[in-house]
Design a protein around this motif. Structure first.
Motif, PDB file in Angstrom:
ATOM      1  N   CYS A  22     -87.558   5.331  -9.489  1.00 19.91           N
ATOM      2  CA  CYS A  22     -87.604   4.882 -10.885  1.00 19.91           C
ATOM      3  C   CYS A  22     -86.439   3.969 -11.253  1.00 19.91           C
ATOM      4  O   CYS A  22     -86.418   3.415 -12.339  1.00 19.91           O
ATOM      5  N   CYS A  68     -83.490   4.684 -12.094  1.00 17.95           N
ATOM      6  CA  CYS A  68     -82.520   5.249 -13.025  1.00 17.95           C
ATOM      7  C   CYS A  68     -81.335   5.770 -12.211  1.00 17.95           C
ATOM      8  O   CYS A  68     -81.460   6.054 -11.032  1.00 17.95           O
ATOM      9  N   CYS A 127     -84.710  13.367  -7.720  1.00 14.56           N
ATOM     10  CA  CYS A 127     -84.325  12.573  -8.884  1.00 14.56           C
ATOM     11  C   CYS A 127     -84.106  13.496 -10.077  1.00 14.56           C
ATOM     12  O   CYS A 127     -84.947  14.334 -10.391  1.00 14.56           O
ATOM     13  N   CYS A 182     -82.815  12.085 -13.121  1.00 16.74           N
ATOM     14  CA  CYS A 182     -82.465  11.172 -14.190  1.00 16.74           C
ATOM     15  C   CYS A 182     -82.860  11.777 -15.534  1.00 16.74           C
ATOM     16  O   CYS A 182     -83.699  12.674 -15.613  1.00 16.74           O
ATOM     17  N   THR A 189     -84.013   9.950 -18.044  1.00 21.10           N
ATOM     18  CA  THR A 189     -85.009   9.115 -18.715  1.00 21.10           C
ATOM     19  C   THR A 189     -86.317   9.902 -18.864  1.00 21.10           C
ATOM     20  O   THR A 189     -86.678  10.696 -18.004  1.00 21.10           O
ATOM     21  N   HIS A 222     -89.932  10.086 -18.362  1.00 21.28           N
ATOM     22  CA  HIS A 222     -91.030   9.437 -17.647  1.00 21.28           C
ATOM     23  C   HIS A 222     -92.337  10.073 -18.102  1.00 21.28           C
ATOM     24  O   HIS A 222     -92.473  11.297 -18.093  1.00 21.28           O
ATOM     25  N   CYS A 230     -88.016  11.790 -12.203  1.00 20.91           N
ATOM     26  CA  CYS A 230     -89.288  11.076 -12.182  1.00 20.91           C
ATOM     27  C   CYS A 230     -90.245  11.701 -11.176  1.00 20.91           C
ATOM     28  O   CYS A 230     -91.320  11.180 -10.936  1.00 20.91           O
TER      29      CYS A 230
HETATM   30 ZN   LIG Z   1     -85.880   7.859 -13.902  1.00 19.48          ZN
END
Ligand SMILES: [Zn+2]
Ligand SMILES: [Zn+2]
Length: 109
Positions: A41, A43, A77, A79, A81, A83, A94
């Motif tokens: 992703c 990130c 992962c 992150c 963020t 998703h 992600c």
């Molecule tokens: Zn991400």
């Protein structure tokens, strides 16, 4: 850095491992931190390995030794963020897992 990438649970190929992560080691307790860009992703994500001092021996300790061997380490992962499509039981990331290459000289802990 885009939440447009949907959540996909996937194991990325072990070969080649990701080589762009920055490794940091701190002590008392020993802690190894790898930070870099998720290959899926893009990130920034961080994977932390911590020494649990109440478990001095066992499988965890064996895994710890692998830092000196230079074998790529498994990471997922994490992150922050959002998703789209992330399942309720996943807190972050992600969905990608991958292997991160250690520095060429390995890590001395
Ligand atoms: Zn991400
Ligand atoms: Zn990711």
């Amino acid at each position: 850095m885009s939440s447009a990438v949907p959540y996909v649970s996937q194991d990325l190929p072990k070969d080649p491992p990701v080589t762009t992560f920055l490794w940091q080691v701190s002590s008392n307790p020993t802690r190894v931190r790898a930070t870099g860009e998720c290959p899926a992703c893009r990130c920034v994500t961080t994977r932390v390995w911590e020494e649990y001092q109440h478990v001095p021996k066992g499988p965890a300790a064996d895994g710890w030794k692998e830092f000196a061997t230079g074998k790529p380490r498994y990471a997922r992962c994490r992150c922050t963020t959002w998703h789209t499509g992330r399942p309720a039981d996943a807190d972050d990331g992600c969905g990608a897992s991958f292997y991160v290459a250690l520095p060429p000289q390995g890590l001395s802990l």
